[in-house]
Motif scaffolding. Sequence first.
Motif, PDB file in Angstrom:
ATOM      1  N   TYR A   1      -8.864 -27.719 -21.418  1.00 14.84           N
ATOM      2  CA  TYR A   1      -7.970 -29.107 -21.459  1.00 14.84           C
ATOM      3  C   TYR A   1      -8.533 -30.108 -22.239  1.00 14.84           C
ATOM      4  O   TYR A   1      -7.954 -30.503 -23.374  1.00 14.84           O
ATOM      5  CB  TYR A   1      -8.420 -30.222 -20.110  1.00 14.84           C
ATOM      6  CG  TYR A   1      -7.633 -31.503 -20.299  1.00 14.84           C
ATOM      7  CD1 TYR A   1      -6.143 -31.199 -20.656  1.00 14.84           C
ATOM      8  CD2 TYR A   1      -8.496 -32.709 -19.843  1.00 14.84           C
ATOM      9  CE1 TYR A   1      -5.740 -32.905 -20.606  1.00 14.84           C
ATOM     10  CE2 TYR A   1      -8.088 -34.389 -20.217  1.00 14.84           C
ATOM     11  CZ  TYR A   1      -6.381 -34.225 -20.522  1.00 14.84           C
ATOM     12  OH  TYR A   1      -5.712 -35.111 -20.715  1.00 14.84           O
TER      13      TYR A   1
ATOM     14  N   GLU B   1      -0.903 -25.823 -21.514  1.00 17.27           N
ATOM     15  CA  GLU B   1      -2.189 -25.291 -21.388  1.00 17.27           C
ATOM     16  C   GLU B   1      -2.049 -24.244 -20.358  1.00 17.27           C
ATOM     17  O   GLU B   1      -3.151 -23.159 -20.830  1.00 17.27           O
ATOM     18  CB  GLU B   1      -3.038 -26.834 -20.419  1.00 17.27           C
ATOM     19  CG  GLU B   1      -4.665 -26.615 -20.298  1.00 17.27           C
ATOM     20  CD  GLU B   1      -4.574 -27.483 -18.688  1.00 17.27           C
ATOM     21  OE1 GLU B   1      -4.504 -28.695 -19.648  1.00 17.27           O
ATOM     22  OE2 GLU B   1      -5.452 -27.042 -18.492  1.00 17.27           O
TER      23      GLU B   1
ATOM     24  N   GLY C   1     -17.971 -32.635  -9.762  1.00 20.76           N
ATOM     25  CA  GLY C   1     -16.437 -32.362  -9.907  1.00 20.76           C
ATOM     26  C   GLY C   1     -15.666 -30.811 -10.297  1.00 20.76           C
ATOM     27  O   GLY C   1     -15.439 -30.350 -11.207  1.00 20.76           O
ATOM     28  N   GLY C   2     -16.736 -30.055 -10.034  1.00 21.40           N
ATOM     29  CA  GLY C   2     -16.950 -28.756 -10.661  1.00 21.40           C
ATOM     30  C   GLY C   2     -17.329 -27.913 -12.217  1.00 21.40           C
ATOM     31  O   GLY C   2     -17.261 -29.129 -12.866  1.00 21.40           O
ATOM     32  N   ARG C   3     -17.534 -26.666 -11.936  1.00 24.29           N
ATOM     33  CA  ARG C   3     -17.877 -26.308 -13.296  1.00 24.29           C
ATOM     34  C   ARG C   3     -16.782 -26.310 -14.549  1.00 24.29           C
ATOM     35  O   ARG C   3     -15.702 -25.790 -14.161  1.00 24.29           O
ATOM     36  CB  ARG C   3     -18.796 -25.073 -13.377  1.00 24.29           C
ATOM     37  CG  ARG C   3     -20.340 -25.385 -12.260  1.00 24.29           C
ATOM     38  CD  ARG C   3     -20.014 -23.657 -11.946  1.00 24.29           C
ATOM     39  NE  ARG C   3     -19.723 -22.766 -11.827  1.00 24.29           N
ATOM     40  CZ  ARG C   3     -19.396 -21.982 -11.582  1.00 24.29           C
ATOM     41  NH1 ARG C   3     -20.880 -21.380 -12.206  1.00 24.29           N
ATOM     42  NH2 ARG C   3     -18.712 -20.805 -11.505  1.00 24.29           N
TER      43      ARG C   3
ATOM     44  N   ILE D   1     -10.633 -27.621 -12.213  1.00 19.22           N
ATOM     45  CA  ILE D   1     -11.974 -28.794 -12.840  1.00 19.22           C
ATOM     46  C   ILE D   1     -10.772 -29.435 -14.360  1.00 19.22           C
ATOM     47  O   ILE D   1     -10.535 -30.605 -14.506  1.00 19.22           O
ATOM     48  CB  ILE D   1     -13.005 -28.231 -13.399  1.00 19.22           C
ATOM     49  CG1 ILE D   1     -13.580 -29.362 -14.254  1.00 19.22           C
ATOM     50  CG2 ILE D   1     -12.899 -27.035 -14.072  1.00 19.22           C
ATOM     51  CD1 ILE D   1     -14.541 -30.442 -13.487  1.00 19.22           C
TER      52      ILE D   1
ATOM     53  N   MET E   1      -7.620 -29.518 -14.415  1.00 19.91           N
ATOM     54  CA  MET E   1      -6.809 -30.644 -14.174  1.00 19.91           C
ATOM     55  C   MET E   1      -7.040 -31.688 -13.356  1.00 19.91           C
ATOM     56  O   MET E   1      -5.545 -32.965 -13.769  1.00 19.91           O
ATOM     57  CB  MET E   1      -5.406 -30.028 -13.028  1.00 19.91           C
ATOM     58  CG  MET E   1      -4.540 -30.248 -12.270  1.00 19.91           C
ATOM     59  SD  MET E   1      -3.752 -29.273 -10.880  1.00 19.91           S
ATOM     60  CE  MET E   1      -1.650 -29.515 -11.974  1.00 19.91           C
ATOM     61  N   LYS E   2      -7.942 -31.868 -13.230  1.00 20.64           N
ATOM     62  CA  LYS E   2      -9.152 -33.214 -12.527  1.00 20.64           C
ATOM     63  C   LYS E   2      -8.679 -34.000 -13.592  1.00 20.64           C
ATOM     64  O   LYS E   2      -8.842 -35.182 -13.411  1.00 20.64           O
ATOM     65  CB  LYS E   2     -10.260 -33.019 -11.796  1.00 20.64           C
ATOM     66  CG  LYS E   2     -10.215 -32.493 -10.551  1.00 20.64           C
ATOM     67  CD  LYS E   2     -11.339 -32.087  -9.616  1.00 20.64           C
ATOM     68  CE  LYS E   2     -11.578 -31.396  -8.849  1.00 20.64           C
ATOM     69  NZ  LYS E   2     -13.120 -31.146  -8.071  1.00 20.64           N
ATOM     70  N   GLU E   3      -9.646 -33.042 -14.929  1.00 19.57           N
ATOM     71  CA  GLU E   3      -9.875 -34.122 -15.649  1.00 19.57           C
ATOM     72  C   GLU E   3      -7.954 -35.143 -16.692  1.00 19.57           C
ATOM     73  O   GLU E   3      -8.661 -36.350 -16.415  1.00 19.57           O
ATOM     74  CB  GLU E   3     -10.380 -33.539 -16.876  1.00 19.57           C
ATOM     75  CG  GLU E   3     -11.103 -34.009 -18.086  1.00 19.57           C
ATOM     76  CD  GLU E   3     -12.369 -33.421 -18.662  1.00 19.57           C
ATOM     77  OE1 GLU E   3     -12.246 -33.016 -19.963  1.00 19.57           O
ATOM     78  OE2 GLU E   3     -12.925 -32.044 -18.082  1.00 19.57           O
TER      79      GLU E   3
END
Lengths: 118, 221
Positions: free
Chosen positions: A31, A49, A75-77, B38, B40-42
């Motif tokens: 991201y 993406e 919230g995950g790696r 992760i 997508m969460k961001e």
Amino acid sequence: MMSSTISTDIIRGHTDTIILNILRQGDSYGYEIYKRIIQLSGQRYELKEATLYTAFRRLEKEGFIVSYWGDETQGGRRKYYRITEEGRKHYERNVKDWDFAKDILETLIKGGIEDVRE
Amino acid sequence: MSGNENGLDQRIKAYFDNLFSGVGASQQLFDLKEELTINMKERIADYRARGMDDEQAFKEAIVSMGDLSGLVDDMRRLGQDTARINIYSSMANRISAGFIVVGVLLVLFGIFVMAMTYFMQMEGVAVAGNGIFVVAGGMLFTYGLLTRETDRKYAMNKVRAALYGLSIGSILFGIFSAAVTHFSVGETYVSIASLMVFFLGGVGLFLILALTGSDRRKPDH
């Protein structure tokens, strides 16, 4: 969001070089790379993406980048990518190719036949 | 708020599970889902910071991600490859193939020898006696077939497969001994009696096994 965008046809062949350009300036993750590309283009170009993930897989297979998991606890790696030596060389080659191609393209697209002397 | 976030996590998970449904499991698929989740969460967090509500942010994030079908295809190929490697390279499957081959050859051998002795006009008991090869072959074939892992089914455990083999063998042996008794004693009632013992035993065992079996189908089919 984008004021105007570049046709994907023009940019498609350069996706890998664009990603390598981001990564040669520091490790990053999906991201963030996506956002950096938008930033770098001055909000004029968005590389999806989805396209990035396909490119990551390809670049990793070719040995131009490696990946590793971050150690975030909340919230995950994140999965980070790092450019390899091989990747840097590949990037330099692509930059040379681009410099060469862009002059020729410029004249091919805009040049008049009568200007050319035999 | 944290309840909300859990709800959103569930939705993201459900979305990717659904997107990759039917794709064979692999380490790469597992990793990719985690990576996509992760990021997508961001992205959703960014959209919310810009003032979107959960619903809008979630929908917008999915659309903005772009077309993931290329990745799904990649993963599907990987999943199939690993499944194929797991099945065809496994030692157990080679052993099962051996049982099937030997079983089929024994059955055919028995049939040929029986035909041969029949046309040599030997006694009925000698002809029927060669049926023992068919009995043995049938047992081995049954065992081999059930211990084989395929694209759709897992292999049966060895003890169970052996019991199935025994039940088939018992039924075949019942028929075999009936034929031999028929030709040697010449009394049909004796032959039915000897048929009965093994045949009933075999059918009984078969029914017990068939009614207590577990589902060997693979989840993705």
